[in-house]
Scaffold this active site. Structure first.
Site, mmCIF file in Angstrom:
data_model
loop_
_atom_site.group_PDB
_atom_site.id
_atom_site.type_symbol
_atom_site.label_atom_id
_atom_site.label_comp_id
_atom_site.label_asym_id
_atom_site.label_seq_id
_atom_site.Cartn_x
_atom_site.Cartn_y
_atom_site.Cartn_z
ATOM 1 N N LEU A 18 -0.228 4.300 2.259
ATOM 2 C CA LEU A 18 -0.768 2.954 2.477
ATOM 3 C C LEU A 18 -1.419 2.813 3.845
ATOM 4 C CD1 LEU A 18 -0.942 0.504 0.631
ATOM 5 C CD2 LEU A 18 0.545 2.315 -0.217
ATOM 6 N N TYR A 19 -0.871 3.505 4.842
ATOM 7 C CA TYR A 19 -1.512 3.515 6.161
ATOM 8 C C TYR A 19 -2.882 4.172 6.055
ATOM 9 C CZ TYR A 19 -1.998 4.256 11.222
ATOM 10 O OH TYR A 19 -2.441 4.246 12.535
#
Length: 281
Positions: free
Chosen positions: A149-150
């Site tokens: 997700l980063y």
């Protein structure tokens, strides 16, 4: 002597934002900074007075972002450089992350910056000049397990900045993407969040991120003050550098990722061409 500029920087209370602000104020530039805690800047406000303009801002508050941008330009007039710095990292296998965590990561690191930059563009176009600097990471071009997700937020940010750089060149507005490696800031303590670790992922590559974040004995190689100085100095470069890689670790990881990606693409040249409709002679 460098001409005085006015900078708008998000997240000036710590990390690169704080260091850039300190360096800019020390040389006489003005800084419009956004913070989550106003009292975190009391020392600099007392020292530099009117050179430091502050506003509270949550990067997930889209209407609040627009209001703060409008206030800053109204109060300060021309703003020369916009720095999207605020953000954090959400880590863990994708199954370990909640829907709320995922939405917050994308809002903070991607939707917030897009909203911020869009809000500044009418002002920058009217000025006929400006510089936009976006803080990404080597994780904006390469990936590691446990960072999905980063990476999604930073790859999205880089695609956005890369595209608008081409759109805005006609208005004398430059766009630069900053890709730092590990730096000795407080990122692991206040800028990184972990999902709830699942037994199924223990012992897998995704589990390593938990070790990396929690093990404070592992010191990253990057000097954040040197990195901040290069980011600040990039505003003097004409034309605006498209990307700036900071840190030997970042350079090595990005180079490896791009080399492997290019090799995979080159190997598919004939396959790609085979799907074209034949040209009628």
């Amino acid at each position: 002597m460098t001409q005085q500029r006015t900078w708008f920087i998000t997240g000036v209370n710590s990390g690169f934002g704080r260091l850039m602000t300190e360096q800019l104020l020390a040389r006489g530039d003005r800084v419009a900074g956004t913070v989550r805690k106003m009292d975190a800047m009391d020392d600099l406000k007392e020292k530099y007075g009117a050179l430091l303009w502050l506003a509270h801002l949550d990067m997930t508050d889209m209407s609040g972002i627009e209001q703060v941008v409008n206030m800053a330009f109204t109060d300060l007039g021309k703003i020369d450089v916009i720095v999207n710095n605020a953000g954090y990292g959400l880590f863990g296998a994708v199954e370990e992350l909640s829907g709320v965590q995922i939405a917050h990561q994308i809002s903070t690191n991607l939707l917030g910056p897009i909203t911020l930059i869009r809000a500044t563009l009418p002002y920058l176009r009217a000025q006929g000049s400006g510089r936009i600097i976006g803080l990404s990471t080597y994780g904006g071009q390469a990936t590691l397990p446990g960072g999905s997700l980063y990476h999604a937020s930073k790859w999205g940010l880089e695609g956005f900045l890369d595209s608008i750089g081409q759109e805005l060149a006609a208005f004398n507005i430059g766009v630069t993407i900053i890709e730092p490696g590990g730096a000795r800031t407080n990122f692991r303590f206040s800028g990184a969040r972990l999902g709830e670790q699942m037994d199924a992922y223990k012992g897998t590559p995704a589990a390593m991120v938990h070790v990396m974040i929690k093990d404070t004995s592992r010191l990253p190689p990057g000097d954040p003050a040197k990195m901040a100085a290069i980011i600040v100095d990039s505003a003097d470069q004409m034309p605006a550098p498209k990307r700036i890689v900071l840190g030997s670790d970042s350079w090595g990881i990005i180079r490896k990722a791009l080399t492997e990606r290019l090799a995979a693409v080159e190997a598919q040249k004939e396959l790609a061409a085979s799907t074209d409709i034949p040209t009628v002679s």
